[in-house]
Design a protein around this motif. Structure first.
Motif, PDB file in Angstrom:
ATOM      1  N   LEU A   1      -0.858   7.611  -1.982  1.00 51.62           N
ATOM      2  CA  LEU A   1       0.334   6.965  -2.534  1.00 51.62           C
ATOM      3  C   LEU A   1       0.179   6.699  -4.036  1.00 51.62           C
ATOM      4  O   LEU A   1       1.065   6.975  -4.837  1.00 51.62           O
ATOM      5  CB  LEU A   1       0.565   5.647  -1.787  1.00 51.62           C
ATOM      6  N   LEU A   2      -1.003   6.192  -4.386  1.00 52.51           N
ATOM      7  CA  LEU A   2      -1.267   5.932  -5.806  1.00 52.51           C
ATOM      8  C   LEU A   2      -1.296   7.235  -6.596  1.00 52.51           C
ATOM      9  O   LEU A   2      -0.813   7.313  -7.713  1.00 52.51           O
ATOM     10  CB  LEU A   2      -2.601   5.203  -5.979  1.00 52.51           C
TER      11      LEU A   2
ATOM     12  N   ASN B   1       0.284  10.010  -5.839  1.00 51.82           N
ATOM     13  CA  ASN B   1       1.628  10.565  -5.981  1.00 51.82           C
ATOM     14  C   ASN B   1       2.488   9.771  -6.948  1.00 51.82           C
ATOM     15  O   ASN B   1       3.451  10.287  -7.506  1.00 51.82           O
ATOM     16  CB  ASN B   1       2.317  10.645  -4.620  1.00 51.82           C
ATOM     17  N   SER B   2       2.154   8.488  -7.133  1.00 48.73           N
ATOM     18  CA  SER B   2       2.921   7.691  -8.102  1.00 48.73           C
ATOM     19  C   SER B   2       2.585   8.138  -9.522  1.00 48.73           C
ATOM     20  O   SER B   2       3.312   7.846 -10.458  1.00 48.73           O
ATOM     21  CB  SER B   2       2.616   6.207  -7.948  1.00 48.73           C
ATOM     22  N   ARG B   3       1.504   8.850  -9.686  1.00 46.31           N
ATOM     23  CA  ARG B   3       1.041   9.448 -10.956  1.00 46.31           C
ATOM     24  C   ARG B   3       0.698   8.408 -12.018  1.00 46.31           C
ATOM     25  O   ARG B   3       0.609   8.726 -13.195  1.00 46.31           O
ATOM     26  CB  ARG B   3       2.067  10.463 -11.473  1.00 46.31           C
TER      27      ARG B   3
ATOM     28  N   SER C   1       5.693  18.402  -2.572  1.00 46.93           N
ATOM     29  CA  SER C   1       6.563  17.706  -1.609  1.00 46.93           C
ATOM     30  C   SER C   1       6.266  18.094  -0.154  1.00 46.93           C
ATOM     31  O   SER C   1       6.261  17.251   0.734  1.00 46.93           O
ATOM     32  CB  SER C   1       8.030  17.950  -1.942  1.00 46.93           C
ATOM     33  N   GLU C   2       5.995  19.372   0.072  1.00 41.85           N
ATOM     34  CA  GLU C   2       5.709  19.809   1.447  1.00 41.85           C
ATOM     35  C   GLU C   2       4.415  19.170   1.964  1.00 41.85           C
ATOM     36  O   GLU C   2       4.322  18.781   3.128  1.00 41.85           O
ATOM     37  CB  GLU C   2       5.593  21.340   1.468  1.00 41.85           C
TER      38      GLU C   2
ATOM     39  N   ILE D   1       3.226  16.270   0.941  1.00 43.14           N
ATOM     40  CA  ILE D   1       3.490  14.839   1.165  1.00 43.14           C
ATOM     41  C   ILE D   1       4.159  14.648   2.526  1.00 43.14           C
ATOM     42  O   ILE D   1       3.778  13.783   3.314  1.00 43.14           O
ATOM     43  CB  ILE D   1       4.372  14.274   0.025  1.00 43.14           C
ATOM     44  N   THR D   2       5.140  15.497   2.800  1.00 42.56           N
ATOM     45  CA  THR D   2       5.856  15.390   4.072  1.00 42.56           C
ATOM     46  C   THR D   2       4.916  15.680   5.245  1.00 42.56           C
ATOM     47  O   THR D   2       4.978  15.025   6.277  1.00 42.56           O
ATOM     48  CB  THR D   2       7.042  16.381   4.077  1.00 42.56           C
TER      49      THR D   2
ATOM     50  N   PHE E   1       3.026  12.633   6.099  1.00 43.44           N
ATOM     51  CA  PHE E   1       3.762  11.658   6.919  1.00 43.44           C
ATOM     52  C   PHE E   1       3.847  12.111   8.375  1.00 43.44           C
ATOM     53  O   PHE E   1       3.785  11.308   9.292  1.00 43.44           O
ATOM     54  CB  PHE E   1       5.166  11.428   6.345  1.00 43.44           C
ATOM     55  N   SER E   2       3.995  13.406   8.543  1.00 41.25           N
ATOM     56  CA  SER E   2       4.075  13.911   9.912  1.00 41.25           C
ATOM     57  C   SER E   2       2.721  13.712  10.627  1.00 41.25           C
ATOM     58  O   SER E   2       2.669  13.408  11.820  1.00 41.25           O
ATOM     59  CB  SER E   2       4.525  15.362   9.853  1.00 41.25           C
TER      60      SER E   2
ATOM     61  N   ASP F   1       0.663  11.239   9.890  1.00 40.49           N
ATOM     62  CA  ASP F   1       0.608   9.794  10.150  1.00 40.49           C
ATOM     63  C   ASP F   1       1.258   9.477  11.488  1.00 40.49           C
ATOM     64  O   ASP F   1       0.765   8.671  12.273  1.00 40.49           O
ATOM     65  CB  ASP F   1       1.363   9.032   9.050  1.00 40.49           C
TER      66      ASP F   1
ATOM     67  N   PHE G   1       4.258  23.851   6.387  1.00 39.84           N
ATOM     68  CA  PHE G   1       4.549  22.587   7.065  1.00 39.84           C
ATOM     69  C   PHE G   1       4.640  22.801   8.567  1.00 39.84           C
ATOM     70  O   PHE G   1       5.258  23.741   9.058  1.00 39.84           O
ATOM     71  CB  PHE G   1       5.874  22.001   6.553  1.00 39.84           C
TER      72      PHE G   1
ATOM     73  N   ILE H   1       3.013  13.470 -18.033  1.00 43.03           N
ATOM     74  CA  ILE H   1       2.710  12.040 -17.917  1.00 43.03           C
ATOM     75  C   ILE H   1       2.629  11.418 -19.307  1.00 43.03           C
ATOM     76  O   ILE H   1       3.150  10.319 -19.539  1.00 43.03           O
ATOM     77  CB  ILE H   1       1.369  11.828 -17.162  1.00 43.03           C
TER      78      ILE H   1
ATOM     79  N   TYR I   1      12.816  13.535  -2.256  1.00 46.56           N
ATOM     80  CA  TYR I   1      11.583  13.367  -1.492  1.00 46.56           C
ATOM     81  C   TYR I   1      11.847  12.646  -0.172  1.00 46.56           C
ATOM     82  O   TYR I   1      11.421  13.086   0.890  1.00 46.56           O
ATOM     83  CB  TYR I   1      10.625  12.599  -2.400  1.00 46.56           C
TER      84      TYR I   1
ATOM     85  N   LEU J   1      14.042  14.946   2.132  1.00 47.21           N
ATOM     86  CA  LEU J   1      13.246  16.022   2.721  1.00 47.21           C
ATOM     87  C   LEU J   1      12.343  15.455   3.811  1.00 47.21           C
ATOM     88  O   LEU J   1      12.261  15.989   4.916  1.00 47.21           O
ATOM     89  CB  LEU J   1      12.397  16.694   1.630  1.00 47.21           C
ATOM     90  N   ASN J   2      11.739  14.335   3.470  1.00 46.83           N
ATOM     91  CA  ASN J   2      10.856  13.683   4.420  1.00 46.83           C
ATOM     92  C   ASN J   2      11.630  13.230   5.655  1.00 46.83           C
ATOM     93  O   ASN J   2      11.183  13.377   6.784  1.00 46.83           O
ATOM     94  CB  ASN J   2      10.195  12.491   3.726  1.00 46.83           C
TER      95      ASN J   2
ATOM     96  N   THR K   1      10.661  14.554   9.207  1.00 48.36           N
ATOM     97  CA  THR K   1       9.929  13.622  10.072  1.00 48.36           C
ATOM     98  C   THR K   1      10.821  12.580  10.731  1.00 48.36           C
ATOM     99  O   THR K   1      10.401  11.872  11.624  1.00 48.36           O
ATOM    100  CB  THR K   1       8.853  12.854   9.268  1.00 48.36           C
TER     101      THR K   1
ATOM    102  N   GLN L   1       9.780   6.264   4.446  1.00 49.22           N
ATOM    103  CA  GLN L   1       8.346   6.188   4.585  1.00 49.22           C
ATOM    104  C   GLN L   1       7.675   6.457   3.233  1.00 49.22           C
ATOM    105  O   GLN L   1       8.061   7.374   2.507  1.00 49.22           O
ATOM    106  CB  GLN L   1       7.890   7.247   5.581  1.00 49.22           C
TER     107      GLN L   1
ATOM    108  N   LEU M   1       3.621  -0.026  -4.230  1.00 52.92           N
ATOM    109  CA  LEU M   1       2.522   0.610  -4.968  1.00 52.92           C
ATOM    110  C   LEU M   1       3.034   1.538  -6.066  1.00 52.92           C
ATOM    111  O   LEU M   1       2.364   1.820  -7.038  1.00 52.92           O
ATOM    112  CB  LEU M   1       1.648   1.423  -4.008  1.00 52.92           C
ATOM    113  N   LEU M   2       4.279   2.021  -5.890  1.00 50.08           N
ATOM    114  CA  LEU M   2       4.813   2.982  -6.847  1.00 50.08           C
ATOM    115  C   LEU M   2       5.359   2.328  -8.112  1.00 50.08           C
ATOM    116  O   LEU M   2       5.674   3.004  -9.074  1.00 50.08           O
ATOM    117  CB  LEU M   2       5.921   3.813  -6.185  1.00 50.08           C
TER     118      LEU M   2
END
Lengths: 215, 412
Positions: free
Chosen positions: A91-92, A94-96, A145-146, A148-149, A152-153, A155, A204, B4, B320, B323-324, B328, B333, B338-339
């Motif tokens: 998560l951290l 991906n937040s960049r 993105s794929e 990341i998804t 989640f799947s 998880d 995916f 960035i 995002y 798509l998610n 799913t 989710q 945190l973001l």
């Protein structure tokens, strides 16, 4: 007019106040960021401790013989805490916010080593105690993105099937040679790639599909 | 990595400059709040004042505007009212003629263009001071008595009033009600520092000599009222603002009208800045040249970049999560605290507090009630982005040489 008197100093005074407020913002941001990375470091240390303890327990069983059953719950614990840490880290990442930050890279590397260490220990444990785990190696890419998804799947899969061991690996992480070893070993070319009980699936894969591969 | 770096650079630069500007104006407000009182008019001093009302097809509003000009509290022998009927094809001229007995003069001008019309008026008028009153605006009785004393300073070439929105009804008008309030206060503060660089056409008063000395109004610009103010400043005059007189103006009721007006303003502003670019970073123009003019150019660029970043982040988040969600079934989710960038959150909070403070002060100083909360919130969130967007669009139109549409056809 009062402004005439202050005009000369207005810009300088404003600049000083602005720098103060701006610095306060940086401080607030870095305090929260430090808190987040400290939390991460703490859970990575916990993972290391549990993996080390698992290793010692395994050596104990190998040397003196003993109850493999007691180690099964430990596997679950280690797997769970590694997964939790991985989720926070991803998560951290991906937040960049921490892109390129040395401390963060160190934590990521450390966590990766913990995961690979756990993976080898688990393989060893399977042989020693004659048990079979559903092990999924998840090769992902950062900010993809794929991937990341897919995370989640997985998880969702882990929630439904707590016995399944899922280990995520950044396939492009060049700082840790162990990653290249795994990438070459499983011939990983794209992300996401799942190695489910040594079987490779690219792209995916939905939770339902993965479930059809596991025991 | 570069992405960035660029993101952080824009975020930090726009946050720093926004904070600087907010703190700057609040400091001025803090220092000057007790000195915002207007000087009193000495009734013995009543120079001849000419009120010019440029009008293009204003049959619906011209009578009300003339009536309000006639009711301005000033000796009748010391004021003349001239309507500049500019390329009118409706009943405007006929209505103006009906006021002949009351001393209202009519000048018919065939060639369209507000600047052109005012320049013809300038040639004909006799007043020591020239008032420009838009045909869709309502003058208040005390206008001249509160504005004339500002000219006690010989360096003052023009004075603007703060303007209120006339009976806002729909949401767009209410948004503009907030805009006029807050901008009015900022203009007053700019006037205190002698960095005010516009005299709105709604109602402004000029020293006639000064107007003639700088060559009258620019006839080829979309916002002659901004340009003339900058030109007066360029020639060493000052522009002042008054809070004591608050005429009303009718604002665009539709998005189309709003778009046309804002685009015209933006194009005019951009052209004016380019025309007077030699004032930038010149010590002789004080804070205006060294700080206000350059920052008014840089700030919109940073706000646009920040807006793009915000939209990019939001669009990425939506894409995002969608798509998610599709893959799913769990839409939100991963969307956790945190973001959040806590530094940006802190700076934004400070800016929001500054904005609320300025708006609160504006409402108080303008002796208004804090109405329309939803419009106020929307104004608060969207105004910097909308203003910057039009700045950018205006700049693009000018740089690409898009044909100018005269204001009479572009208004609501």
């Amino acid at each position: 007019m009062v402004a005439e008197k202050y005009k000369k100093y207005l810009l300088v005074t404003t600049l000083i106040i602005t720098i103060f407020v701006f610095a306060a913002g940086i401080l607030v941001g870095s305090t929260f960021d430090t808190y987040q990375t400290d939390e991460l470091l703490l859970s990575i240390r916990q993972n290391e401790l549990e993996a080390q303890s698992f290793l010692v327990e395994q050596q104990f069983v190998e040397t003196f013989g003993g109850q493999c059953d007691s180690m099964i719950s430990r596997v679950e614990n280690v797997q769970k805490s590694i997964a939790d840490t991985g989720r926070k880290l991803t998560l951290l990442e991906n937040s960049r916010k921490y892109e390129g930050a040395e401390d963060f890279e160190y934590l990521k590397n450390k966590h990766l080593i913990s995961k690979i260490q756990f993976f080898t220990l688990l393989k060893n444990f399977e042989e020693t105690c004659g048990v079979n785990y559903d092990i999924i190696l998840f090769f992902y890419q950062v900010n993809h993105s794929e991937s990341i998804t897919q995370g989640f799947s997985l998880d969702e899969l882990a929630d439904k099937n707590p016995d399944v061991v899922i280990l995520s690996i950044d396939k492009d992480y060049e700082k840790e040679p162990l990653v290249s070893l795994l990438v070459v070993r499983y011939n990983v070319e794209k992300a996401p790639t799942l190695i489910i009980n040594d079987e490779k699936i690219e792209g995916f894969t939905s939770t339902a599909n993965i479930e059809s591969y596991i025991n | 990595m570069l992405e960035i770096f660029a993101y952080k650079l824009v975020l930090y630069a726009s946050s720093f400059i926004s904070l600087f500007m907010a703190i700057f104006w609040i400091s001025v407000l803090f220092l000057e709040e007790g000195n915002l009182e207007e000087p009193k008019w000495d009734r013995k001093y009543a120079p001849l004042v000419s009120i010019l009302i440029p009008a293009h097809n204003e049959e619906d509003v011209i009578a009300a505007t003339i009536d309000s000009a006639l009711q301005v509290d000033y000796p009748k022998t010391k004021r003349e009212i001239i309507v500049l009927a500019n390329a009118c094809t409706d009943r405007t001229e006929e209505i103006v003629k009906s006021y002949k007995e009351k001393g209202v003069k009519l000048i018919s001008i065939k060639e369209p263009g507000k600047g052109h019309a005012i320049n013809i008026g300038l040639e004909k008028l006799k007043g020591e001071f020239t008032v420009i009153l838009d045909a869709d605006s309502i003058a208040t009785q005390n206008l001249l008595e509160v504005l004339l004393p500002k000219f006690n300073d010989i360096k003052v070439g023009g004075v603007k009033t703060s303007i209120k929105v006339w009976k806002p009804e729909n949401f767009l008008e209410k948004l503009q009600w907030f805009e006029y309030l807050s901008v009015g206060l900022v203009h007053k503060l700019m006037s205190v520092l002698d960095v005010l660089h516009l005299t709105p056409g709604v109602f402004s008063i000029y020293r006639t000599d000064a107007l003639k000395k700088v060559g009258g109004f620019d006839e080829n610009i979309l916002t002659e009222d901004i340009e003339i103010a900058v030109r007066l400043l360029h020639n060493g005059y000052k522009i002042k603002s008054s809070l004591a007189a608050m005429p009303f103006t009718k604002v665009p009721k539709t998005l189309k009208g709003y778009h046309g007006q804002r685009l015209r303003w933006a194009r005019g502003f951009f052209t004016t800045m380019l025309k007077h670019k030699d004032m930038f970073f010149k010590k002789e123009f004080g804070l205006l040249g060294l700080f206000i003019m350059p920052i008014s150019f840089i700030m919109p660029i940073l706000i646009i970049l920040s807006t793009l970043i915000v939209f990019y982040t939001i669009a990425g988040f939506i894409l995002y999560t969608s798509l998610n969600g599709l893959l799913t079934g769990k839409i939100f989710q991963g969307a956790t605290i945190l973001l959040v960038d806590f530094s940006a959150l802190f700076w934004t909070s400070v800016l929001v507090m500054c904005g609320i403070y300025v708006l609160y002060k504006s409402v108080r100083i303008f002796r208004e009630k804090a109405s329309y909360p939803l419009a106020g919130l929307m104004f608060f969130i969207a105004y910097p982005f909308v203003k910057s967007f039009y700045w950018f669009l205006g700049a693009m139109y000018e740089l690409l040489g898009v044909k100018k549409v005269w204001r009479g056809d572009a208004r609501w």
